[in-house]
Design a protein around this motif. Structure first.
Motif, mmCIF file in Angstrom:
data_model
loop_
_atom_site.group_PDB
_atom_site.id
_atom_site.type_symbol
_atom_site.label_atom_id
_atom_site.label_comp_id
_atom_site.label_asym_id
_atom_site.label_seq_id
_atom_site.Cartn_x
_atom_site.Cartn_y
_atom_site.Cartn_z
ATOM 1 N N VAL A 106 41.935 49.216 40.968
ATOM 2 C CA VAL A 106 42.198 47.761 41.154
ATOM 3 C C VAL A 106 42.186 47.384 39.596
ATOM 4 C CG1 VAL A 106 41.430 45.720 42.130
ATOM 5 C CG2 VAL A 106 41.510 47.992 43.671
ATOM 6 N N ASP A 107 41.143 47.475 39.047
ATOM 7 C CA ASP A 107 41.064 46.939 37.716
ATOM 8 C C ASP A 107 42.080 47.125 36.660
ATOM 9 O OD1 ASP A 107 38.461 46.045 38.506
ATOM 10 O OD2 ASP A 107 37.199 47.620 37.748
ATOM 11 N N ALA A 108 42.647 48.381 37.063
ATOM 12 C CA ALA A 108 44.057 48.845 36.154
ATOM 13 C C ALA A 108 45.138 48.191 36.489
ATOM 14 C CB ALA A 108 44.168 50.520 36.129
ATOM 15 N N GLY A 109 45.307 47.237 37.501
ATOM 16 C CA GLY A 109 46.214 46.614 37.877
ATOM 17 C C GLY A 109 47.340 47.118 38.964
ATOM 18 N N ILE A 143 35.178 58.114 45.422
ATOM 19 C CA ILE A 143 36.188 57.242 45.989
ATOM 20 C C ILE A 143 36.220 55.874 45.638
ATOM 21 C CG2 ILE A 143 37.817 56.687 47.828
ATOM 22 C CD1 ILE A 143 38.123 59.727 47.255
ATOM 23 N N ILE A 144 34.880 55.270 46.074
ATOM 24 C CA ILE A 144 34.878 53.729 45.795
ATOM 25 C C ILE A 144 34.944 53.460 44.249
ATOM 26 C CG2 ILE A 144 33.022 52.044 45.918
ATOM 27 C CD1 ILE A 144 31.896 53.390 48.659
ATOM 28 N N GLY A 145 34.251 54.135 43.484
ATOM 29 C CA GLY A 145 34.511 54.010 42.040
ATOM 30 C C GLY A 145 36.039 54.178 41.428
ATOM 31 N N THR A 146 36.779 55.235 42.092
ATOM 32 C CA THR A 146 37.985 55.524 41.701
ATOM 33 C C THR A 146 38.930 54.388 41.990
ATOM 34 O OG1 THR A 146 37.594 57.752 41.479
ATOM 35 C CG2 THR A 146 39.817 57.018 41.764
ATOM 36 N N VAL A 147 38.600 53.806 43.348
ATOM 37 C CA VAL A 147 39.648 52.891 43.876
ATOM 38 C C VAL A 147 39.397 51.563 43.150
ATOM 39 C CG1 VAL A 147 39.883 51.495 45.880
ATOM 40 C CG2 VAL A 147 40.088 53.676 46.286
ATOM 41 N N ARG A 148 38.002 51.397 42.993
ATOM 42 C CA ARG A 148 37.753 50.046 42.114
ATOM 43 C C ARG A 148 38.527 50.107 40.441
ATOM 44 N NH1 ARG A 148 31.336 49.466 43.935
ATOM 45 N NH2 ARG A 148 31.781 48.409 45.840
ATOM 46 N N ARG A 149 38.510 51.238 39.880
ATOM 47 C CA ARG A 149 39.065 51.346 38.751
ATOM 48 C C ARG A 149 40.467 51.097 38.700
ATOM 49 N NH1 ARG A 149 35.090 55.405 38.101
ATOM 50 N NH2 ARG A 149 36.430 57.080 38.758
ATOM 51 N N ALA A 176 38.899 51.477 51.849
ATOM 52 C CA ALA A 176 38.765 50.244 52.449
ATOM 53 C C ALA A 176 37.581 49.499 51.908
ATOM 54 C CB ALA A 176 38.473 50.313 54.001
ATOM 55 N N ALA A 177 36.548 50.035 51.714
ATOM 56 C CA ALA A 177 35.298 49.229 51.158
ATOM 57 C C ALA A 177 35.477 48.890 49.706
ATOM 58 C CB ALA A 177 34.159 50.111 51.145
ATOM 59 N N ALA A 178 36.428 49.423 48.827
ATOM 60 C CA ALA A 178 36.577 49.175 47.603
ATOM 61 C C ALA A 178 37.915 48.490 47.030
ATOM 62 C CB ALA A 178 36.583 50.558 46.675
ATOM 63 N N CYS A 179 38.994 48.246 48.210
ATOM 64 C CA CYS A 179 40.188 48.087 47.816
ATOM 65 C C CYS A 179 40.385 46.359 47.397
ATOM 66 C CB CYS A 179 41.201 48.379 48.440
ATOM 67 S SG CYS A 179 41.005 47.710 50.322
ATOM 68 N N GLY A 180 39.345 45.769 47.865
ATOM 69 C CA GLY A 180 39.441 43.948 47.721
ATOM 70 C C GLY A 180 40.596 43.507 48.362
#
Length: 293
Positions: A50-53, A42-48, A70-74
């Motif tokens: 975010v990176d995808a806009g 989940i963490i890696g997916t959410v970060r991707r 929550a840990a990854a959404c920035g």
């Protein structure tokens, strides 16, 4: 400005709710919806995402999924729809509309999001966050009857779960930055006993030694050596004898979407009307308006 992008991470069993969210996001003008329904990562997916806009993220699942998102959404706004929650939650279609209006910048995020506090637990080997509470048990097998410490981001009198314990002693609303710390013990040894609904259908007598305000940014050492630690009521890890840990209330949690606030703002500005009214109707028009069957 490019197309609006939204991300959804959800339990795969929530297919109907996912479809409701997707449909509502499209109606609100979101051009691209990314969906992840697999367990783990989940963490890696959410970060991707975010990176995808992605300009808004929706999380539909259990506490573990919520913590990871929550840990990854920035700083991207996060709309959380906990599965199995006893709280009053927005219906997914309404939640999707709200998220879509936010993603397309039709509603000012500053008016409808609130920064949550989180509890961070740190040991020598790991760093974890909890959204609601951190509890310490004197036994290696976590048991509510053996709780010794409890730390909550908030506590309300009508709450359920472990936060209901301080909610009946020293309420601390979500709107405040500070949380609450509670010292617990056997009911026959403590000066206070609280009847608390620690789970749906389960009201327990809980012994309380005392409580205090938990200030943001202050590290509190956990007396958990040889015992277990739970995050948001879920047993998480056991501390070996001699291993230390501390908990800290941090004010820089995720920006959480207030669905009710979004829809109120959309109503005020006429975003969901086919034609914006030129002015408010006089009260007399509302009373005398003819009705035709």
């Amino acid at each position: 400005m490019g197309e609006a992008v939204a991300g959804i991470v959800a339990n795969p069993a929530s297919e109907r709710d996912i479809q409701s969210l997707r449909s509502a996001l499209r109606v609100a003008g979101v051009g691209r919806v990314m969906v992840w329904t697999e367990s783990g990562k989940i963490i890696g997916t959410v970060r991707r995402m975010v990176d995808a806009g992605a300009s808004v993220l929706i999380c539909l699942g259990g506490d573990g999924m919520m913590r990871a998102a929550a840990a990854a959404c920035g700083d991207v706004p996060l709309l959380m729809l906990p599965s199995g929650s006893t709280e009053t939650l927005p219906e997914p279609t309404v939640a999707g509309l709200a998220a879509g209006l936010l993603a397309t910048h039709q509603v000012d995020a500053d008016l409808v999001t609130n920064r949550a506090t989180v509890l961070e637990v740190v040991t020598k080997a790991r760093r974890e966050i909890a959204l609601n509470d951190v509890s310490v048990c004197s036994e290696s097998r976590w048991d509510p009857a053996s709780l010794t410490e409890l730390y909550c981001t908030f506590a309300v009198p009508d709450g359920i779960g472990l936060s209901s314990i301080p909610g009946r002693l020293c309420p601390s609303p979500k709107s405040t930055v500070d949380g609450v710390a509670v010292s617990l013990g056997p009911v026959e040894e403590t000066p206070y006993v609280v009847q608390a609904p620690i789970a749906p259908g389960e009201v327990r007598a809980v012994g309380v030694r005392g409580w205090s305000v938990l200030h943001a940014g202050v590290r509190v050492d956990l007396a958990a050596a040889g015992g277990s630690i739970a995050l948001d009521g879920e047993p998480h890890f056991v501390l070996k004898s001699g291993e230390s840990a501390f908990v800290e209330l941090k004010p820089d949690g995720p920006w959480c979407v207030d669905v009710r606030a979004v829809m109120a703002e959309a109503t005020r500005t006429g975003l969901l009307l086919g034609r914006k009214p030129q002015g408010a109707f006089p009260a007399s028009h509302l009373v005398d308006a003819p009705f035709t069957a």
